[in-house]
Design an enzyme around this catalytic site. Structure first.
Site, PDB file in Angstrom:
ATOM      1  N   ASP A  19       0.829  -1.212   0.000  1.00 44.67           N
ATOM      2  CA  ASP A  19       0.000   0.000   0.000  1.00 44.67           C
ATOM      3  C   ASP A  19       0.862   1.260   0.000  1.00 44.67           C
ATOM      4  OD1 ASP A  19      -2.402   1.339  -0.054  1.00 44.67           O
ATOM      5  OD2 ASP A  19      -2.797   1.142   2.097  1.00 44.67           O
ATOM      6  N   HIS A  36       2.405   3.241  -9.099  1.00 46.92           N
ATOM      7  CA  HIS A  36       2.246   1.801  -9.359  1.00 46.92           C
ATOM      8  C   HIS A  36       3.460   1.262 -10.134  1.00 46.92           C
ATOM      9  CE1 HIS A  36      -1.673   2.103  -7.701  1.00 46.92           C
ATOM     10  NE2 HIS A  36      -2.225   2.736  -8.715  1.00 46.92           N
ATOM     11  N   LEU A 130      10.799 -20.488  -4.359  1.00 46.63           N
ATOM     12  CA  LEU A 130       9.791 -19.620  -3.730  1.00 46.63           C
ATOM     13  C   LEU A 130       8.495 -19.710  -4.534  1.00 46.63           C
ATOM     14  CD1 LEU A 130       9.071 -17.136  -1.764  1.00 46.63           C
ATOM     15  CD2 LEU A 130       9.691 -15.687  -3.701  1.00 46.63           C
TER      16      LEU A 130
END
Ligand code: IPE
Ligand code: IPE
Ligand code: MG
Length: 239
Positions: A19, A36, A130
């Site tokens: 955020d 972004h 991962l």
């Protein structure tokens, strides 16, 4: 009931609510979409740090179902960013042994975006170090509602009795059936809320709310978060 596990200095599953992109841009007199774009660089940092720290699962909240309600221009910028990121980031993810998985609705996206999202899953399928779970068009309440529908249909068909429904039945009906619950949830930008993220799965997660805005998040911030986690004592209701 959970069995108390040994103290684990490294969380097996880290989930991040990324955020602060809009505020980062505003502080610099830029458009929100530029925040972004810079946020993708922070994703790169988080993935690298997660691999280096030996984290097995990293879930990133990239787009909530509620985010569709943002101005069309911002939603479009995010959609095109998802597509360019697939193209640009896939080689490095493959090289690092990262396997990408998605949780969320998917069907609400345009065919083009869906193709890109499927492509990143396919091209990274062999990654063994991962698992990077991208929560895109994700709503935890929708996920739970879908699970209830699925289980109700099984009860109606007589495949399972109502009294046989357990915590495990519900966990297995969620989008996250194949993954362990998050041990550690980080939300950047200082906001202290879940915003419809992993409500069921977060039951015993540790939380951390650093002030850093997501586009400024670095590998060092991830390492600091790992230190915070290692200092926590998880009790699971025991003493
Ligand atoms: C998070 O940053 C990214 C998405 C929700 C897609 P925001 O866009 O929410 O940034 P702020 O909260 O407005 O600063
Ligand atoms: C949550 O952030 C969703 C993502 C980070 C993708 P928001 O910025 O949309 O959440 P609110 O509106 O502050 O609760
Ligand atoms: Mg926000």
């Amino acid at each position: 009931m959970r069995v108390m596990s040994e103290r684990q200095p490294i969380p097996r599953h880290v989930a991040i609510i990324m955020d602060g992109n809009g505020r980062w841009a505003k502080l610099r007199g830029k458009e929100r979409y530029e925040g972004h774009i810079q946020g993708v660089a922070a994703v790169r940092e988080a993935v690298r740090a997660a691999v280096r720290n030996g984290v097995e699962y990293l879930t990133l909240y990239a787009f909530s179902t509620e985010n569709w309600g943002r101005p069309a221009e911002e939603v479009e910028a995010l959609m095109s960013l998802f597509c360019t990121s697939v193209i640009n980031e896939t080689p490095s993810l493959v090289e690092q042994g990262v396997r990408v998985k998605l949780i969320g609705h998917r069907s609400h996206f345009s065919e083009k975006v869906q193709r890109y999202l499927t492509e990143i899953e396919e091209r990274t399928a062999d990654g063994g170090r991962l698992t990077l779970i991208l929560a895109i068009d994700y709503s935890s309440r929708d996920e739970i509602t879908d699970a209830v529908r699925k289980i109700a249909a099984e009860v109606a068909d007589g495949r399972i009795g109502a009294a046989e429904i357990t915590e495990r039945t519900i966990g297995q009906a969620l989008y996250t059936a194949d993954y362990p619950d998050p041990d550690f949830i980080i939300r950047t930008s200082g906001e202290c809320r879940l915003s419809n993220f992993l409500l069921w799965q977060a039951s015993y997660a540790e939380f951390y709310f650093p002030q850093v805005l997501w586009p400024d998040f670095t590998e060092e911030d991830f390492d600091k978060a790992m230190e915070v986690y290692a200092s926590r004592e998880r009790r699971y209701g025991l003493i």
